[in-house]
Write an enzyme that holds these catalytic residues in place. Structure first.
Site, PDB file in Angstrom:
ATOM      1  N   HIS A 107      37.011  50.068  48.029  1.00 14.49           N
ATOM      2  CA  HIS A 107      36.151  48.969  47.553  1.00 14.49           C
ATOM      3  C   HIS A 107      37.063  47.893  46.960  1.00 14.49           C
ATOM      4  O   HIS A 107      36.984  46.740  47.334  1.00 14.49           O
ATOM      5  CB  HIS A 107      35.147  49.514  46.536  1.00 14.49           C
ATOM      6  N   GLU A 116      37.073  40.634  47.192  1.00 10.81           N
ATOM      7  CA  GLU A 116      37.853  41.378  46.188  1.00 10.81           C
ATOM      8  C   GLU A 116      39.065  40.566  45.733  1.00 10.81           C
ATOM      9  O   GLU A 116      39.462  40.613  44.574  1.00 10.81           O
ATOM     10  CB  GLU A 116      38.275  42.746  46.745  1.00 10.81           C
ATOM     11  N   HIS A 172      38.972  39.893  41.899  1.00  5.74           N
ATOM     12  CA  HIS A 172      39.909  40.781  41.183  1.00  5.74           C
ATOM     13  C   HIS A 172      41.375  40.457  41.478  1.00  5.74           C
ATOM     14  O   HIS A 172      42.206  40.462  40.576  1.00  5.74           O
ATOM     15  CB  HIS A 172      39.629  42.240  41.568  1.00  5.74           C
TER      16      HIS A 172
END
Ligand code: U2P
Length: 209
Positions: free
Chosen positions: A61, A103, A107
Site C-alpha cells: 500500500h 503514495e 507520503h
C-alpha cells in the site's frame, strides 16, 4: 490574546499537512490484503489489480514516514516527482501506477528523497518483510482472529515482534498488515497511534484467486 490561550489548550492534531520533507522518526510499511481491496473497492472500479490473471496476496500500500505520534503528509519538497515509468515500475508490487502516484504525493514527498529513491526504498522495505507462504498461497476463504495472521508473520520474520506489527480490519475482513521500521529499515516498535489491532475473532480473509 484570550484566543491564543484557548488555542494552546487544544489537542495537537495527529494529522497536519504541508510539513517539511525529511523530518520524521520512522516508517510504517503498509501491506494491503488485495482480495479485501478488490471485494470492497477494486472490483467495482474494474481495477486491473483485481483481474483473475493476477494472484496478488499482500501488495504494497505504501511506505509512510511517521512521527512518534502522528504523521506528516503532502510535505513541502523540491524533490523531483516520479516519471510515468517510475510509477509504472511499481505495478508488480503495488497493483497500480495510480496508487504509486498517490503514495508519492501524500507520503513520499515527506521522505526527503527523490521519487525514484523513495520507490527504491519502498521496494527494499517490501522485500525485507517475508510474507508467509501460507498466505501467499491461501486457496480457500478463512475466518480467523487477526492474531493468527500476526503469528504467521512473526514465525517467518526473525527480529519482528508483536509490538512491531499491527493487523487492521475493514468491513469484517482482514485489511492490512502494518509493520514499523526504522529509517534504516530495521524492525522497530510502532508508535502507540499506529497500533490499530483489529479485535475480531472471525475476520474474513478471502482466498487469493
Ligand atoms: O487509515 C486510513 C488512511 O490513513 C492514512 N494513514 C493511516 C495510518 C497511518 O499511520 N498513516 C497514514 O498515512 C493512509 O492513507 P493513504 O495512504 O491510503 O491515503 C490510510 O489508508
Amino acid at each position: 490574546m484570550r484566543w491564543l490561550a484557548i488555542l494552546a489548550l487544544l489537542p495537537l492534531p495527529a494529522l497536519a499537512e504541508g510539513e517539511a520533507a525529511g523530518e520524521f522518526d520512522y516508517y510504517v510499511l503498509s501491506l494491503s490484503w488485495s482480495p479485501t481491496f478488490c471485494a470492497l473497492t477494486g472490483d467495482a472500479r474494474g481495477e486491473d489489480q483485481c483481474d483473475p490473471r493476477h494472484d496478488h496476496s499482500f501488495t504494497l500500500h505504501g511506505l509512510w514516514p511517521q512521527y512518534e505520534f502522528g504523521w506528516p503528509s503532502y510535505c513541502r519538497t523540491t524533490a523531483r516527482d516520479p516519471s510515468r515509468s517510475d510509477t509504472r515500475a511499481m505495478v508488480d508490487i503495488m497493483g497500480s501506477s495510480g496508487l504509486a502516484w498517490h503514495e508519492w504525493k501524500k507520503h513520499g514527498r515527506c521522505s526527503g528523497l527523490a521519487a525514484d529513491d523513495y520507490f527504491t526504498v519502498s521496494r527494499l522495505a517490501y522485500d525485507k518483510v517475508e510474507i508467509p507462504d501460507v498466505l501467499v498461497h491461501l486457496d480457500r476463504d478463512v475466518k480467523l482472529p487477526t492474531s493468527v495472521v500476526e503469528d504467521a508473520f512473526l514465525e517467518v520474520n526473525p527480529g519482528l515482534s508483536r509490538t512491531m506489527i499491527t493487523i487492521t480490519c475493514e468491513a469484517g475482513r482482514i485489511d492490512e498488515a502494518r509493520i514499523c521500521l526504522t529509517r534504516d529499515l530495521e524492525f522497530r516498535p510502532c508508535g502507540e497511534d499506529t497500533v490499530r489491532d483489529c479485535r475480531m475473532q472471525d475476520a474474513l480473509m478471502e482466498a487469493v484467486r
